[in-house]
Design a protein around this motif. Structure first.
Motif, PDB file in Angstrom:
ATOM      1  N   PHE A   2      29.389 -28.413 -20.767  1.00 24.55           N
ATOM      2  CA  PHE A   2      28.834 -27.256 -21.469  1.00 24.55           C
ATOM      3  C   PHE A   2      29.623 -26.984 -22.748  1.00 24.55           C
ATOM      4  O   PHE A   2      29.051 -26.806 -23.824  1.00 24.55           O
ATOM      5  N   GLN A   3      30.937 -26.955 -22.601  1.00 25.04           N
ATOM      6  CA  GLN A   3      31.779 -26.677 -23.768  1.00 25.04           C
ATOM      7  C   GLN A   3      31.604 -27.760 -24.835  1.00 25.04           C
ATOM      8  O   GLN A   3      31.479 -27.448 -26.023  1.00 25.04           O
ATOM      9  N   ALA A   4      31.558 -29.008 -24.426  1.00 25.88           N
ATOM     10  CA  ALA A   4      31.388 -30.106 -25.388  1.00 25.88           C
ATOM     11  C   ALA A   4      30.027 -30.039 -26.079  1.00 25.88           C
ATOM     12  O   ALA A   4      29.923 -30.289 -27.281  1.00 25.88           O
ATOM     13  N   GLY A   5      29.007 -29.671 -25.328  1.00 28.83           N
ATOM     14  CA  GLY A   5      27.662 -29.657 -25.886  1.00 28.83           C
ATOM     15  C   GLY A   5      27.351 -28.493 -26.805  1.00 28.83           C
ATOM     16  O   GLY A   5      26.483 -28.597 -27.664  1.00 28.83           O
ATOM     17  N   PHE A   6      28.071 -27.370 -26.629  1.00 28.64           N
ATOM     18  CA  PHE A   6      27.682 -26.156 -27.361  1.00 28.64           C
ATOM     19  C   PHE A   6      28.787 -25.550 -28.231  1.00 28.64           C
ATOM     20  O   PHE A   6      28.554 -24.555 -28.899  1.00 28.64           O
ATOM     21  N   ARG A   7      29.959 -26.132 -28.242  1.00 31.30           N
ATOM     22  CA  ARG A   7      31.091 -25.523 -28.967  1.00 31.30           C
ATOM     23  C   ARG A   7      30.867 -25.433 -30.472  1.00 31.30           C
ATOM     24  O   ARG A   7      31.438 -24.588 -31.133  1.00 31.30           O
ATOM     25  N   ARG A   8      30.025 -26.288 -31.012  1.00 32.04           N
ATOM     26  CA  ARG A   8      29.758 -26.249 -32.455  1.00 32.04           C
ATOM     27  C   ARG A   8      28.766 -25.150 -32.831  1.00 32.04           C
ATOM     28  O   ARG A   8      28.735 -24.697 -33.968  1.00 32.04           O
ATOM     29  N   ASP A   9      27.951 -24.732 -31.850  1.00 35.35           N
ATOM     30  CA  ASP A   9      26.925 -23.728 -32.115  1.00 35.35           C
ATOM     31  C   ASP A   9      27.341 -22.315 -31.717  1.00 35.35           C
ATOM     32  O   ASP A   9      26.861 -21.344 -32.307  1.00 35.35           O
ATOM     33  N   PHE A  10      28.189 -22.218 -30.701  1.00 28.99           N
ATOM     34  CA  PHE A  10      28.529 -20.914 -30.128  1.00 28.99           C
ATOM     35  C   PHE A  10      30.033 -20.801 -29.890  1.00 28.99           C
ATOM     36  O   PHE A  10      30.737 -21.805 -29.855  1.00 28.99           O
ATOM     37  N   ASP A  11      30.488 -19.566 -29.717  1.00 31.11           N
ATOM     38  CA  ASP A  11      31.878 -19.297 -29.336  1.00 31.11           C
ATOM     39  C   ASP A  11      31.915 -19.336 -27.802  1.00 31.11           C
ATOM     40  O   ASP A  11      31.563 -18.365 -27.140  1.00 31.11           O
ATOM     41  N   ILE A  12      32.312 -20.473 -27.243  1.00 33.29           N
ATOM     42  CA  ILE A  12      32.217 -20.720 -25.807  1.00 33.29           C
ATOM     43  C   ILE A  12      33.512 -20.334 -25.092  1.00 33.29           C
ATOM     44  O   ILE A  12      34.603 -20.711 -25.503  1.00 33.29           O
ATOM     45  N   HIS A  13      33.335 -19.593 -24.001  1.00 35.58           N
ATOM     46  CA  HIS A  13      34.425 -19.285 -23.075  1.00 35.58           C
ATOM     47  C   HIS A  13      33.970 -19.801 -21.713  1.00 35.58           C
ATOM     48  O   HIS A  13      32.801 -19.627 -21.348  1.00 35.58           O
ATOM     49  N   ILE A  14      34.877 -20.427 -20.974  1.00 30.70           N
ATOM     50  CA  ILE A  14      34.498 -20.962 -19.674  1.00 30.70           C
ATOM     51  C   ILE A  14      35.405 -20.408 -18.586  1.00 30.70           C
ATOM     52  O   ILE A  14      36.556 -20.068 -18.841  1.00 30.70           O
ATOM     53  N   ALA A  15      34.843 -20.321 -17.382  1.00 28.08           N
ATOM     54  CA  ALA A  15      35.592 -19.837 -16.227  1.00 28.08           C
ATOM     55  C   ALA A  15      35.175 -20.657 -15.017  1.00 28.08           C
ATOM     56  O   ALA A  15      33.996 -20.931 -14.823  1.00 28.08           O
ATOM     57  N   GLN A  16      36.154 -21.007 -14.191  1.00 29.45           N
ATOM     58  CA  GLN A  16      35.888 -21.841 -13.022  1.00 29.45           C
ATOM     59  C   GLN A  16      35.574 -21.013 -11.780  1.00 29.45           C
ATOM     60  O   GLN A  16      35.267 -21.562 -10.739  1.00 29.45           O
ATOM     61  N   SER A  17      35.623 -19.685 -11.902  1.00 27.39           N
ATOM     62  CA  SER A  17      35.283 -18.807 -10.777  1.00 27.39           C
ATOM     63  C   SER A  17      34.783 -17.477 -11.316  1.00 27.39           C
ATOM     64  O   SER A  17      35.013 -17.139 -12.481  1.00 27.39           O
ATOM     65  N   ALA A  18      34.118 -16.735 -10.446  1.00 22.34           N
ATOM     66  CA  ALA A  18      33.638 -15.412 -10.842  1.00 22.34           C
ATOM     67  C   ALA A  18      34.819 -14.512 -11.207  1.00 22.34           C
ATOM     68  O   ALA A  18      34.750 -13.753 -12.184  1.00 22.34           O
ATOM     69  N   GLU A  19      35.883 -14.592 -10.445  1.00 19.11           N
ATOM     70  CA  GLU A  19      37.080 -13.774 -10.715  1.00 19.11           C
ATOM     71  C   GLU A  19      37.652 -14.083 -12.094  1.00 19.11           C
ATOM     72  O   GLU A  19      37.982 -13.183 -12.868  1.00 19.11           O
ATOM     73  N   GLU A  20      37.736 -15.359 -12.428  1.00 16.33           N
ATOM     74  CA  GLU A  20      38.221 -15.757 -13.757  1.00 16.33           C
ATOM     75  C   GLU A  20      37.259 -15.259 -14.842  1.00 16.33           C
ATOM     76  O   GLU A  20      37.678 -14.823 -15.912  1.00 16.33           O
ATOM     77  N   GLY A  21      35.958 -15.300 -14.557  1.00 10.49           N
ATOM     78  CA  GLY A  21      34.968 -14.787 -15.493  1.00 10.49           C
ATOM     79  C   GLY A  21      35.156 -13.303 -15.759  1.00 10.49           C
ATOM     80  O   GLY A  21      35.081 -12.845 -16.900  1.00 10.49           O
ATOM     81  N   LEU A  22      35.428 -12.537 -14.704  1.00  8.94           N
ATOM     82  CA  LEU A  22      35.671 -11.093 -14.866  1.00  8.94           C
ATOM     83  C   LEU A  22      36.921 -10.836 -15.696  1.00  8.94           C
ATOM     84  O   LEU A  22      36.949  -9.907 -16.512  1.00  8.94           O
ATOM     85  N   GLN A  23      37.934 -11.653 -15.515  1.00  9.29           N
ATOM     86  CA  GLN A  23      39.159 -11.504 -16.320  1.00  9.29           C
ATOM     87  C   GLN A  23      38.867 -11.762 -17.801  1.00  9.29           C
ATOM     88  O   GLN A  23      39.359 -11.043 -18.670  1.00  9.29           O
ATOM     89  N   ILE A  24      38.061 -12.764 -18.080  1.00 15.08           N
ATOM     90  CA  ILE A  24      37.694 -13.064 -19.470  1.00 15.08           C
ATOM     91  C   ILE A  24      36.915 -11.894 -20.063  1.00 15.08           C
ATOM     92  O   ILE A  24      37.146 -11.496 -21.207  1.00 15.08           O
ATOM     93  N   LEU A  25      36.012 -11.319 -19.277  1.00 10.18           N
ATOM     94  CA  LEU A  25      35.199 -10.200 -19.768  1.00 10.18           C
ATOM     95  C   LEU A  25      36.046  -8.959 -20.065  1.00 10.18           C
ATOM     96  O   LEU A  25      35.687  -8.161 -20.934  1.00 10.18           O
ATOM     97  N   GLN A  26      37.146  -8.790 -19.359  1.00  9.80           N
ATOM     98  CA  GLN A  26      38.012  -7.627 -19.600  1.00  9.80           C
ATOM     99  C   GLN A  26      38.660  -7.670 -20.976  1.00  9.80           C
ATOM    100  O   GLN A  26      38.926  -6.634 -21.564  1.00  9.80           O
ATOM    101  N   SER A  27      38.884  -8.864 -21.494  1.00  7.41           N
ATOM    102  CA  SER A  27      39.572  -8.957 -22.776  1.00  7.41           C
ATOM    103  C   SER A  27      38.713  -9.534 -23.907  1.00  7.41           C
ATOM    104  O   SER A  27      39.195  -9.670 -25.025  1.00  7.41           O
ATOM    105  N   ASN A  28      37.468  -9.871 -23.608  1.00  9.03           N
ATOM    106  CA  ASN A  28      36.584 -10.450 -24.626  1.00  9.03           C
ATOM    107  C   ASN A  28      35.189  -9.867 -24.485  1.00  9.03           C
ATOM    108  O   ASN A  28      34.625  -9.872 -23.394  1.00  9.03           O
ATOM    109  N   GLU A  29      34.624  -9.418 -25.586  1.00  8.06           N
ATOM    110  CA  GLU A  29      33.252  -8.917 -25.564  1.00  8.06           C
ATOM    111  C   GLU A  29      32.292 -10.096 -25.684  1.00  8.06           C
ATOM    112  O   GLU A  29      32.270 -10.783 -26.698  1.00  8.06           O
TER     113      GLU A  29
END
Length: 154
Positions: free
Chosen positions: A21-48
């Motif tokens: 996903f990151q390789a395919g879309f990094r040129r078009d979008f600002d991609i953030h990835i998370a390997q778990s829901a918990e990690e995703g929630l942590q990313i959301l706390q510090s990134n809109e």
């Protein structure tokens, strides 16, 4: 006018999917990835984020459970559910409860995914503009009510 790339969070427990996903879309979008829901929630706390994509089948928390948590704390991002399985009952429930804007299947088609990320961003932008316009309307109505009361009392 330079615009910022769309901020996308992709949550999936499969590392190969995250890398692809990151390789395919990094040129078009600002991609953030998370390997778990918990990690995703942590990313959301510090990134809109503007768009969140989650796999449905993950250990500990499914994509729908993740979105149910997200919507309470971060209601603005548009949510896309991605799965390799056709769990129709779960998908219908997620759509009906407003947790999911779109449901896509794995493996994803890059062009289809790109289009739906862009469409999701359009919905995100329209909702933000609607909130702003509604706030302005409420403020204007309050001012008009004050002016009307003042005119009646004068």
């Amino acid at each position: 006018m330079v615009t910022s790339p769309i901020k996308v969070l992709y949550v999936d427990d499969e590392v190969n999917n995250l890398v692809a996903f990151q390789a395919g879309f990094r040129r078009d979008f600002d991609i953030h990835i998370a390997q778990s829901a918990e990690e995703g929630l942590q990313i959301l706390q510090s990134n809109e984020m503007q768009v969140i994509i989650s796999d449905q089948r993950m250990p500990v928390m499914t994509g729908i459970e993740f979105f149910a948590t997200v919507i309470k704390r971060f209601p603005d991002p548009i949510r896309i559910l991605l799965t390799g399985y056709s769990d129709i009952a779960a998908v219908i429930d997620a759509i009906n409860t407003g947790q999911v804007y779109k449901y896509l299947t794995k493996p994803w088609d890059e062009e289809t995914m790109r289009i739906f990320i862009q469409k999701s961003f359009e919905v995100y932008t329209l909702r933000k503009q609607n909130k702003l316009l509604t706030k302005k309307l409420v403020d204007t109505n309050r001012k008009l009510e004050l002016l009307a009361r003042h005119a009646v009392l004068s």
